[in-house]
Motif scaffolding. Structure first.
Motif, PDB file in Angstrom:
ATOM      1  N   ASN A 168      -3.496   9.440   0.141  1.00  0.00           N
ATOM      2  CA  ASN A 168      -3.573   8.189  -0.613  1.00  0.00           C
ATOM      3  C   ASN A 168      -3.605   6.976   0.307  1.00  0.00           C
ATOM      4  O   ASN A 168      -4.439   6.088   0.146  1.00  0.00           O
ATOM      5  CB  ASN A 168      -2.375   8.068  -1.550  1.00  0.00           C
TER       6      ASN A 168
ATOM      7  N   PHE B 169       0.837  -1.203   0.000  1.00  0.00           N
ATOM      8  CA  PHE B 169       0.000   0.000   0.000  1.00  0.00           C
ATOM      9  C   PHE B 169       0.872   1.255   0.000  1.00  0.00           C
ATOM     10  O   PHE B 169       0.554   2.238  -0.668  1.00  0.00           O
ATOM     11  CB  PHE B 169      -0.915   0.025   1.239  1.00  0.00           C
ATOM     12  N   ILE B 170       1.966   1.208   0.783  1.00  0.00           N
ATOM     13  CA  ILE B 170       2.856   2.374   0.850  1.00  0.00           C
ATOM     14  C   ILE B 170       3.436   2.646  -0.536  1.00  0.00           C
ATOM     15  O   ILE B 170       3.455   3.789  -1.003  1.00  0.00           O
ATOM     16  CB  ILE B 170       3.981   2.150   1.889  1.00  0.00           C
ATOM     17  N   ALA B 171       3.882   1.569  -1.212  1.00  0.00           N
ATOM     18  CA  ALA B 171       4.463   1.730  -2.550  1.00  0.00           C
ATOM     19  C   ALA B 171       3.438   2.315  -3.520  1.00  0.00           C
ATOM     20  O   ALA B 171       3.734   3.271  -4.249  1.00  0.00           O
ATOM     21  CB  ALA B 171       4.986   0.391  -3.064  1.00  0.00           C
ATOM     22  N   VAL B 172       2.212   1.778  -3.516  1.00  0.00           N
ATOM     23  CA  VAL B 172       1.174   2.279  -4.424  1.00  0.00           C
ATOM     24  C   VAL B 172       0.852   3.749  -4.118  1.00  0.00           C
ATOM     25  O   VAL B 172       0.744   4.577  -5.023  1.00  0.00           O
ATOM     26  CB  VAL B 172      -0.119   1.422  -4.333  1.00  0.00           C
ATOM     27  N   SER B 173       0.745   4.086  -2.835  1.00  0.00           N
ATOM     28  CA  SER B 173       0.412   5.459  -2.448  1.00  0.00           C
ATOM     29  C   SER B 173       1.488   6.440  -2.875  1.00  0.00           C
ATOM     30  O   SER B 173       1.208   7.599  -3.159  1.00  0.00           O
ATOM     31  CB  SER B 173       0.228   5.564  -0.931  1.00  0.00           C
ATOM     32  N   GLU B 174       2.730   5.975  -2.894  1.00  0.00           N
ATOM     33  CA  GLU B 174       3.831   6.858  -3.281  1.00  0.00           C
ATOM     34  C   GLU B 174       3.850   7.104  -4.790  1.00  0.00           C
ATOM     35  O   GLU B 174       4.110   8.214  -5.236  1.00  0.00           O
ATOM     36  CB  GLU B 174       5.158   6.258  -2.804  1.00  0.00           C
ATOM     37  N   VAL B 175       3.557   6.075  -5.574  1.00  0.00           N
ATOM     38  CA  VAL B 175       3.667   6.238  -7.031  1.00  0.00           C
ATOM     39  C   VAL B 175       2.393   6.745  -7.705  1.00  0.00           C
ATOM     40  O   VAL B 175       2.373   6.943  -8.912  1.00  0.00           O
ATOM     41  CB  VAL B 175       4.141   4.942  -7.741  1.00  0.00           C
ATOM     42  N   THR B 176       1.310   6.962  -6.930  1.00  0.00           N
ATOM     43  CA  THR B 176       0.117   7.556  -7.530  1.00  0.00           C
ATOM     44  C   THR B 176       0.084   9.036  -7.172  1.00  0.00           C
ATOM     45  O   THR B 176       0.600   9.431  -6.134  1.00  0.00           O
ATOM     46  CB  THR B 176      -1.177   6.882  -7.039  1.00  0.00           C
ATOM     47  N   PRO B 177      -0.536   9.874  -8.037  1.00  0.00           N
ATOM     48  CA  PRO B 177      -0.562  11.305  -7.737  1.00  0.00           C
ATOM     49  C   PRO B 177      -1.354  11.597  -6.466  1.00  0.00           C
ATOM     50  O   PRO B 177      -2.194  10.795  -6.066  1.00  0.00           O
ATOM     51  CB  PRO B 177      -1.252  11.921  -8.950  1.00  0.00           C
ATOM     52  N   GLY B 178      -1.074  12.757  -5.903  1.00  0.00           N
ATOM     53  CA  GLY B 178      -1.769  13.167  -4.680  1.00  0.00           C
ATOM     54  C   GLY B 178      -0.883  12.987  -3.470  1.00  0.00           C
ATOM     55  O   GLY B 178       0.050  12.209  -3.507  1.00  0.00           O
ATOM     56  N   PRO B 179      -1.194  13.733  -2.391  1.00  0.00           N
ATOM     57  CA  PRO B 179      -0.386  13.624  -1.183  1.00  0.00           C
ATOM     58  C   PRO B 179      -0.381  12.185  -0.653  1.00  0.00           C
ATOM     59  O   PRO B 179      -1.429  11.546  -0.616  1.00  0.00           O
ATOM     60  CB  PRO B 179      -1.106  14.546  -0.197  1.00  0.00           C
ATOM     61  N   PHE B 180       0.786  11.736  -0.261  1.00  0.00           N
ATOM     62  CA  PHE B 180       0.944  10.382   0.261  1.00  0.00           C
ATOM     63  C   PHE B 180      -0.029  10.087   1.414  1.00  0.00           C
ATOM     64  O   PHE B 180      -0.666   9.037   1.446  1.00  0.00           O
ATOM     65  CB  PHE B 180       2.393  10.195   0.733  1.00  0.00           C
TER      66      PHE B 180
END
Lengths: 196, 191
Positions: free
Chosen positions: B60, B46-57
């Motif tokens: 996300n 989840f951390i990896a996905v949240s980092e590579v998608t736009p928007g504040p971590f």
């Protein structure tokens, strides 16, 4: 719609933060240039020196830096409603994008190649955490006080990890403890100053 | 009730986050993994996905976890929870403004909070590292299983970052680093 009317300001706030939310990766500091350009440069609703204040405030208050910034800019431009509208604008892209990803996530993770990539990403995330640590440590003065607090924090986290317990508020308690120590430090140095 | 619990948990996380998205991870781990909402290994995904998608971590990851546990309404609850402390505190601070940042006690409290936040991030990162390299991603204390592939990947990535910093005189962006990590993972773990 009249330029500079409240409704116009709210609409612009919403759109600016919608754009910021959709285009920035990682969050926090990456947003600042966009906001500066839109709100201070183009429209002069906020001055450049206020932008610097915003960074200082967003860092020193609890909450994610991105959300703090949106709330503060929103307030400056259009009061309490402005802060709600700006934050809402920021939230919408994240919400929609993650929501769409969640739909495919489980099936996606069944693919062997994706699993291999995520094993690599796990190592990448650990490195990210260490680099965040290095970046944040530059803002902390190295002295006896900060070293002792760091050692206390680390020791308690190690103990909490190894001793069986169902208490999941160690981090919160440690943060409160740190704040308390900092305040006591101020009081002690003040008293010392009075005695001299 | 799960919705209220999501709101309350993320409200606490928002209230105690100092210094940006990554400072949330120790608390998220403590709350979400201990409560059995999601597994430790899933959290790093989840951390990896949240980092590579736009928007504040921060937003996300809150949406992701909320949605995973309670669907759309769960995601709404966790997101509102994480932004509400900011809204309340920033509005108060904006009203009293200058008095706040220059206040001795606020400065003092922050001086105490910063080293603690560092220790929390350090311990979280260290435990994750030990789990991935020595226990194949399982909890510490289980059977020792040295993961040579993850270890190799770690060395290669760290080496790349150091060389990049030395040659280009600037850090690798997080997105680029994760991209390389995924690509190397694909190669190392499928061979």
């Amino acid at each position: 719609m009249k330029k500079d009317s409240l409704w116009f300001r709210l609409l612009v706030l919403f759109l600016v933060f919608l754009k910021t939310g959709a285009l920035t990766f990682g969050g926090g500091y990456a947003m600042i240039p966009i906001i500066q350009n839109e709100v201070a440069g183009k429209r002069k609703w906020v001055t450049d020196s206020e932008i610097i204040d915003i960074i200082a405030i967003a860092e020193s208050t609890p909450g994610p830096i991105a959300v703090n910034t949106a709330t503060y800019v929103g307030y400056k431009v259009a009061g309490v409603i402005g802060s709600i509208v700006a934050t809402l604008g920021l939230v919408v892209p994240s919400f929609v994008i993650i929501f769409v990803i969640s739909f495919f996530y489980k099936d996606f993770m069944k693919i062997a190649a994706i699993q291999a990539m995520f094993k690599g990403l796990k190592v990448g995330v650990i490195i990210l955490l260490f680099s965040a640590l290095i970046k944040l440590s530059k803002g902390v003065k190295l002295n006896l006080f900060t070293i002792i607090l760091f050692v206390i924090g680390f020791s308690i986290m190690v103990l909490a990890n190894f001793l069986p317990n169902n208490f999941n508020y160690w981090s919160l308690c440690l943060i409160l403890f740190g704040a308390l120590c900092g305040i006591i430090g101020v009081i002690i140095s003040k008293k010392k100053g009075e005695n001299k | 009730m799960i919705y209220f619990e999501l709101f309350y948990t993320f409200f606490l996380i928002g209230l105690f986050t100092f210094g940006g998205g990554y400072a949330m991870i120790p608390m998220i781990e403590e709350q979400v993994v201990t409560k059995g909402w999601i597994a430790e290994a899933t959290l790093t995904d989840f951390i990896a996905v949240s980092e590579v998608t736009p928007g504040p971590f921060a937003l996300n990851i809150s949406t992701f976890i909320g949605n995973n546990i309670g669907g759309v309404f769960g995601a709404i609850c966790s997101t509102i929870g994480v932004i509400l402390p900011s809204l309340i505190i920033i509005i108060i601070v904006a009203i009293v403004m200058n008095k706040f940042i220059t206040n001795k006690f606020v400065r003092g409290a922050l001086n105490g909070v910063k080293p603690i936040v560092l220790s929390l991030i350090f311990s979280t990162a260290l435990f994750m590292l030990i789990k991935v390299v020595f226990f194949s991603g399982n909890a510490i204390g289980g059977e020792l299983a040295f993961d040579m592939k993850s270890f190799t990947l770690l060395i290669v990535l760290v080496g790349y970052i150091i060389i990049h910093k030395f040659v280009q005189k600037k850090s690798v962006s997080p997105i680029k680093m994760l991209g390389i990590a995924a690509l190397l993972g694909l190669i190392i773990f499928t061979v």
